[in-house]
Design an enzyme around this catalytic site. Structure first.
Site, mmCIF file in Angstrom:
data_model
loop_
_atom_site.group_PDB
_atom_site.id
_atom_site.type_symbol
_atom_site.label_atom_id
_atom_site.label_comp_id
_atom_site.label_asym_id
_atom_site.label_seq_id
_atom_site.Cartn_x
_atom_site.Cartn_y
_atom_site.Cartn_z
ATOM 1 N N GLU A 36 0.853 -1.206 0.000
ATOM 2 C CA GLU A 36 0.000 0.000 0.000
ATOM 3 C C GLU A 36 0.880 1.243 0.000
ATOM 4 O OE1 GLU A 36 -3.079 0.037 -1.165
ATOM 5 O OE2 GLU A 36 -3.838 -1.178 0.487
ATOM 6 N N THR A 38 2.746 2.095 -2.274
ATOM 7 C CA THR A 38 4.013 1.779 -2.941
ATOM 8 C C THR A 38 3.945 2.097 -4.433
ATOM 9 O OG1 THR A 38 3.133 -0.461 -3.046
ATOM 10 C CG2 THR A 38 4.822 -0.055 -1.391
ATOM 11 N N SER A 129 -13.780 4.949 -8.628
ATOM 12 C CA SER A 129 -13.468 5.966 -9.648
ATOM 13 C C SER A 129 -12.641 5.351 -10.783
ATOM 14 C CB SER A 129 -12.763 7.172 -9.032
ATOM 15 O OG SER A 129 -11.560 6.786 -8.418
ATOM 16 N N ASP A 173 -4.771 1.038 -9.327
ATOM 17 C CA ASP A 173 -6.222 0.809 -9.413
ATOM 18 C C ASP A 173 -6.650 0.567 -10.858
ATOM 19 O OD1 ASP A 173 -5.966 1.491 -6.778
ATOM 20 O OD2 ASP A 173 -6.903 3.454 -6.969
HETATM 21 C C1 GLA Z 1 -5.315 4.824 -3.763
HETATM 22 C C2 GLA Z 1 -4.601 5.219 -5.053
HETATM 23 C C3 GLA Z 1 -3.623 4.131 -5.493
HETATM 24 C C4 GLA Z 1 -2.696 3.728 -4.349
HETATM 25 C C5 GLA Z 1 -3.480 3.471 -3.072
HETATM 26 C C6 GLA Z 1 -2.572 3.259 -1.895
HETATM 27 O O1 GLA Z 1 -6.131 3.720 -3.988
HETATM 28 O O2 GLA Z 1 -5.539 5.453 -6.074
HETATM 29 O O3 GLA Z 1 -2.885 4.565 -6.614
HETATM 30 O O4 GLA Z 1 -1.698 4.686 -4.163
HETATM 31 O O5 GLA Z 1 -4.363 4.535 -2.757
HETATM 32 O O6 GLA Z 1 -1.815 2.117 -2.078
#
Ligand code: GLA
Length: 394
Positions: A36, A38, A129, A173
């Site tokens: 997370e 990262t 999103s 994501d």
């Molecule tokens: C959100 C962001 C991702 C990532 C996470 C943390 O979901 O959209 O890109 O940085 O937080 O790991």
């Protein structure tokens, strides 16, 4: 009502007229087992696409007008393709941001009608999103015959999020939504975008998502601040070690030498990320060996790092993790995603889920005054067309 390709198409025709025959695309939300904060540090993540998704039905029109209908809000939004800008209502931005990125990449678009629906809970840290952005982009790519690869789409959707949602997120994501594979996690290197699918065999355990129902208003600005703190740490190390480009290249010793003396808080933020990258690599080995309890322990360690060092947790998330921490039926638990609210991810023994929730739900309500929602997530395929492909060549 369960969303299907046929009811998406029928509702589209009702809304926009019967001469149009839309393309229907589904793009999922995601979980992340470990790794997370990262991704924007060019490190590693271990996410998977889930059985909750955004759905769009799209057809081109002959004008420059983009008309969106969001089922969740029973609301239309109309925009002119030649003057795209972020708007105050947040939801149109995910569609408009994608159209804007396509224009900036030199594609000649026409207007389109788009029906948006989905069942990814909003603001729960499951990337609703990104799911909308990827569904929209995938549909426009098909409808206008743009011939983008999935990797290109992941980058474009990420840029859309930066420009129209104001979150300087990483690529995890969008990549997961687009590349997800049923019953597999994705071991993704966020620098090169090299990835491998690792089978997720949970042997009688399930992924249970516990939703705090906390939506933190400051999460976008706090997220961007964390990213800046990481970049500051890298800049200080780079003064001494020029080949360093991101925290991915930084060691604990470098941080102790070049960052700790200058700013203990920046050190703490960067240290969490460097440790988390190591943890992920080991956790991935645990998963491949089938050692789920070793993997689970690392998830608790990640939570502690996110809560105490990176400081992106909140009392509600901490409560949920602490509640299950010593329960033998829970192998691992941690906050997931950007933080400040949303869900925890738990690896829970299937037979124990019901009993555990019976005690957790009232305890959470009593401690926080909030109600708890939960989802048992199944791992599903990434973005895909649900109706036959129809490419416009005009
Ligand atoms: C959100 C962001 C991702 C990532 C996470 C943390 O979901 O959209 O890109 O940085 O937080 O790991």
């Amino acid at each position: 009502m369960k969303i299907t390709e046929s009811n998406m198409a029928a509702r589209f025709v009702e809304l926009f007229g019967s001469e149009t025959d839309p393309l229907v695309v589904r793009s999922p939300g995601r979980v992340n087992i470990i790794g997370e904060h990262t991704d924007y540090n060019e490190g590693f993540v271990l996410p998977a696409a889930i059985d909750k998704a955004a759905w769009v039905a799209v057809a081109p029109v002959q004008t420059n007008t983009v008309t969106i209908y969001a089922a969740a809000y029973s609301a239309f939004f109309v925009a002119d393709l030649s003057v795209l800008e972020p708007v105050r209502e947040h939801w149109p931005n995910y569609v408009l941001g994608v159209a804007d990125q396509l224009k900036k990449s030199g594609f000649e678009l026409r207007g389109f009608n788009l029906l948006l629906d989905g069942d990814v809970p909003i603001g729960a840290g499951l990337s609703s999103s990104a799911a909308v952005e990827c569904a929209t982009l995938f549909a426009l790519n098909e409808v206008f015959g743009l011939q983008l690869t999935r990797g290109e789409m992941a980058h474009l959707a990420q840029q859309a999020e930066h420009a129209f949602a104001g979150v300087n997120c990483g690529v995890m994501d969008m990549f997961t939504s687009l590349f997800g594979k049923k019953d597999h996690v994705i071991n993704l290197d966020c620098r090169s975008l090299f990835y491998e699918y690792v089978p997720l065999d949970l042997k009688g355990y399930k992924i249970v998502l516990l939703n705090t129902n906390v939506h933190h208003r400051l999460s976008a600005s706090a997220y961007n601040t964390r990213r800046e703190q990481c970049e500051q740490g890298v800049a200080w190390v780079k003064e001494q070690v020029p080949h360093v480009e991101a925290l991915r290249d930084v060691t604990g010793v470098m941080l102790e030498q070049y960052v700790l003396p200058r700013d203990p808080l920046i050190y703490q933020r960067c240290r969490y990320v460097v440790d988390e990258n190591h943890r992920l690599l080991q956790a991935c080995r645990d998963l491949k060996r089938g050692d789920l309890s070793a993997l689970g322990k690392k998830m608790f360690d990640t939570h502690d790092g996110l809560s105490k060092m990176y400081e992106v947790s909140c009392t509600e998330l901490d409560f949920l993790v602490d509640f299950v921490r010593n329960n033998p039926a829970v192998l691992g638990a941690r906050m997931m995603g950007g933080g400040f609210g949303g869900c925890t991810i738990n690896i829970m023994q299937e037979e124990a889920i019901e009993t555990l929730l019976e005690s957790l739900i009232p305890a959470y309500q009593q401690a926080t005054g909030l109600s708890l929602s939960y989802y048992i997530a199944a791992v599903e395929n990434g973005t895909g067309c649900m109706t036959k492909r129809k490419t416009e060549t005009a």
